[in-house]
Design a protein around this motif. Structure first.
Motif, PDB file in Angstrom:
ATOM      1  N   ASP A 229       0.807  -1.219   0.000  1.00 44.02           N
ATOM      2  CA  ASP A 229       0.000   0.000   0.000  1.00 44.02           C
ATOM      3  C   ASP A 229       0.842   1.271   0.000  1.00 44.02           C
ATOM      4  OD1 ASP A 229      -2.217  -1.564   0.096  1.00 44.02           O
ATOM      5  OD2 ASP A 229      -2.592  -1.273   2.230  1.00 44.02           O
ATOM      6  N   GLY A 230       2.133   1.165   0.260  1.00 46.56           N
ATOM      7  CA  GLY A 230       3.001   2.332   0.281  1.00 46.56           C
ATOM      8  C   GLY A 230       3.105   2.989   1.639  1.00 46.56           C
ATOM      9  N   ARG A 231       2.550   2.361   2.684  1.00 49.58           N
ATOM     10  CA  ARG A 231       2.676   2.933   4.022  1.00 49.58           C
ATOM     11  C   ARG A 231       4.091   2.728   4.554  1.00 49.58           C
ATOM     12  NH1 ARG A 231      -2.061   0.177   7.068  1.00 49.58           N
ATOM     13  NH2 ARG A 231      -1.989  -1.235   5.307  1.00 49.58           N
ATOM     14  N   ILE A 232       4.788   1.726   4.070  1.00 47.14           N
ATOM     15  CA  ILE A 232       6.201   1.525   4.398  1.00 47.14           C
ATOM     16  C   ILE A 232       6.984   1.782   3.119  1.00 47.14           C
ATOM     17  CG2 ILE A 232       7.977  -0.133   5.078  1.00 47.14           C
ATOM     18  CD1 ILE A 232       5.942  -1.478   6.865  1.00 47.14           C
ATOM     19  N   THR A 233       7.817   2.813   3.151  1.00 50.12           N
ATOM     20  CA  THR A 233       8.568   3.186   1.955  1.00 50.12           C
ATOM     21  C   THR A 233      10.028   2.770   2.026  1.00 50.12           C
ATOM     22  OG1 THR A 233       8.983   5.372   2.896  1.00 50.12           O
ATOM     23  CG2 THR A 233       7.067   5.139   1.444  1.00 50.12           C
ATOM     24  N   ARG A 234      10.499   2.459   3.235  1.00 50.17           N
ATOM     25  CA  ARG A 234      11.871   1.975   3.404  1.00 50.17           C
ATOM     26  C   ARG A 234      11.845   0.767   4.310  1.00 50.17           C
ATOM     27  NH1 ARG A 234      15.144   7.170   5.140  1.00 50.17           N
ATOM     28  NH2 ARG A 234      15.933   5.580   6.523  1.00 50.17           N
TER      29      ARG A 234
ATOM     30  N   PHE B 248     -10.242   5.575   0.625  1.00 48.22           N
ATOM     31  CA  PHE B 248     -10.995   5.086  -0.529  1.00 48.22           C
ATOM     32  C   PHE B 248     -10.093   4.688  -1.691  1.00 48.22           C
ATOM     33  CE2 PHE B 248     -14.428   7.698   1.488  1.00 48.22           C
ATOM     34  CZ  PHE B 248     -15.197   6.617   1.872  1.00 48.22           C
ATOM     35  N   VAL B 249      -8.963   5.356  -1.843  1.00 48.50           N
ATOM     36  CA  VAL B 249      -8.034   5.005  -2.917  1.00 48.50           C
ATOM     37  C   VAL B 249      -7.472   3.603  -2.684  1.00 48.50           C
ATOM     38  CG1 VAL B 249      -5.843   5.626  -4.003  1.00 48.50           C
ATOM     39  CG2 VAL B 249      -7.452   7.418  -3.365  1.00 48.50           C
ATOM     40  N   THR B 250      -7.053   3.343  -1.460  1.00 47.66           N
ATOM     41  CA  THR B 250      -6.516   2.022  -1.117  1.00 47.66           C
ATOM     42  C   THR B 250      -7.597   0.963  -1.252  1.00 47.66           C
ATOM     43  OG1 THR B 250      -4.978   3.070   0.409  1.00 47.66           O
ATOM     44  CG2 THR B 250      -5.322   0.711   0.670  1.00 47.66           C
ATOM     45  N   MET B 251      -8.793   1.280  -0.788  1.00 47.99           N
ATOM     46  CA  MET B 251      -9.900   0.327  -0.889  1.00 47.99           C
ATOM     47  C   MET B 251     -10.201   0.005  -2.348  1.00 47.99           C
ATOM     48  SD  MET B 251     -12.916   0.866   1.936  1.00 47.99           S
ATOM     49  CE  MET B 251     -14.061   1.344   0.731  1.00 47.99           C
ATOM     50  N   ALA B 252     -10.183   1.024  -3.200  1.00 46.44           N
ATOM     51  CA  ALA B 252     -10.444   0.803  -4.623  1.00 46.44           C
ATOM     52  C   ALA B 252      -9.412  -0.160  -5.203  1.00 46.44           C
ATOM     53  CB  ALA B 252     -10.424   2.130  -5.377  1.00 46.44           C
TER      54      ALA B 252
ATOM     55  N   ALA C 285     -12.825   0.881  -9.955  1.00 48.54           N
ATOM     56  CA  ALA C 285     -12.217   1.784 -10.937  1.00 48.54           C
ATOM     57  C   ALA C 285     -11.513   2.971 -10.290  1.00 48.54           C
ATOM     58  CB  ALA C 285     -13.289   2.289 -11.904  1.00 48.54           C
ATOM     59  N   ASN C 286     -12.109   3.521  -9.212  1.00 49.28           N
ATOM     60  CA  ASN C 286     -11.504   4.691  -8.569  1.00 49.28           C
ATOM     61  C   ASN C 286     -12.051   4.840  -7.158  1.00 49.28           C
ATOM     62  OD1 ASN C 286     -14.044   6.019  -8.794  1.00 49.28           O
ATOM     63  ND2 ASN C 286     -13.517   6.653 -10.883  1.00 49.28           N
ATOM     64  N   ALA C 287     -11.622   5.904  -6.489  1.00 51.57           N
ATOM     65  CA  ALA C 287     -12.009   6.129  -5.096  1.00 51.57           C
ATOM     66  C   ALA C 287     -13.503   6.428  -4.967  1.00 51.57           C
ATOM     67  CB  ALA C 287     -11.191   7.280  -4.509  1.00 51.57           C
ATOM     68  N   ASN C 288     -14.095   7.080  -5.950  1.00 59.35           N
ATOM     69  CA  ASN C 288     -15.528   7.379  -5.877  1.00 59.35           C
ATOM     70  C   ASN C 288     -16.361   6.102  -5.875  1.00 59.35           C
ATOM     71  OD1 ASN C 288     -15.451  10.129  -5.625  1.00 59.35           O
ATOM     72  ND2 ASN C 288     -15.467  10.498  -7.843  1.00 59.35           N
ATOM     73  N   VAL C 289     -15.959   5.135  -6.679  1.00 58.76           N
ATOM     74  CA  VAL C 289     -16.670   3.854  -6.699  1.00 58.76           C
ATOM     75  C   VAL C 289     -16.550   3.187  -5.330  1.00 58.76           C
ATOM     76  CG1 VAL C 289     -16.760   1.564  -7.751  1.00 58.76           C
ATOM     77  CG2 VAL C 289     -16.330   3.563  -9.184  1.00 58.76           C
ATOM     78  N   ALA C 290     -15.377   3.236  -4.727  1.00 58.76           N
ATOM     79  CA  ALA C 290     -15.187   2.656  -3.391  1.00 58.76           C
ATOM     80  C   ALA C 290     -16.072   3.361  -2.371  1.00 58.76           C
ATOM     81  CB  ALA C 290     -13.716   2.738  -2.980  1.00 58.76           C
ATOM     82  N   ARG C 291     -16.162   4.688  -2.445  1.00 56.02           N
ATOM     83  CA  ARG C 291     -17.009   5.449  -1.527  1.00 56.02           C
ATOM     84  C   ARG C 291     -18.473   5.059  -1.694  1.00 56.02           C
ATOM     85  NH1 ARG C 291     -20.025   9.633  -2.275  1.00 56.02           N
ATOM     86  NH2 ARG C 291     -19.136  10.124  -4.289  1.00 56.02           N
TER      87      ARG C 291
END
Length: 172
Positions: A63-68, A133-137, A143-149
């Protein structure tokens, strides 16, 4: 770990879980002893905890929460396990609830279990895991965060309807 840290992180991001599998195999017994000494967990529970923590770590990397990648991966993983055990302990202590609250939660759980697997997953991702919502999507393939919402709102509406129906049946 004889490969560079950046390369290990890149491999995790593309789905290569060999680093985590190797970690699990090398540290499984030591982790079980540590968990027994510090948290009174028996081996099967300790092994399950280690698997859960490694999967959570993997999700955070993807998910990018850990970058290193942490310099001391073992200490980082054990710290995540310590935090999860302490959170579980607090939840268990809070489970001594008044009867009315316990019944309300039981009805909510029964209604939740009537939802489809996708609806349950959406609500768990948003409320339990705290995904945006971006991660959930991305996780759910939307397709995108709006669909997830929109999907989350639909799931909540279904849950509310199930609860309303069960209240109506109980009052009759």
């Amino acid at each position: 770990m004889n490969q560079p840290l950046a390369e290990s992180l890149t491999q995790l991001r593309v789905g290569d879980q060999s680093l985590l599998l190797t970690f699990y195999q090398q540290h499984r017994n030591h982790f079980a002893r540590w968990a027994r000494q510090h948290h009174n967990l028996q081996s099967p529970a300790a092994h399950e905890l280690l698997r859960e923590v490694l999967l959570d770590f993997y999700d955070q990397v993807v998910d990018g929460r850990i970058t290193r990648l942490p310099l001391d991966l073992r200490a980082y993983i054990y710290g995540m396990a310590r935090q999860q055990v302490s959170t579980t302990f607090v939840i268990q202590q809070a489970q001594v609830l008044p009867k009315a609250e316990a019944q309300r939660r039981q009805k909510l759980l029964q209604a939740f279990m009537q939802l489809s697997a996708d609806s349950q997953q959406v609500l768990l991702f948003f409320y339990y895991r705290g995904y945006n919502f971006v991660t959930m999507a991305g996780k759910m393939g939307y397709a995108n965060a709006n669909v997830a919402r929109i999907q989350k709102n639909n799931c909540l509406r279904k849950l509310y309807e199930l609860l309303s129906r069960s209240d109506a049946v109980a009052s009759v």
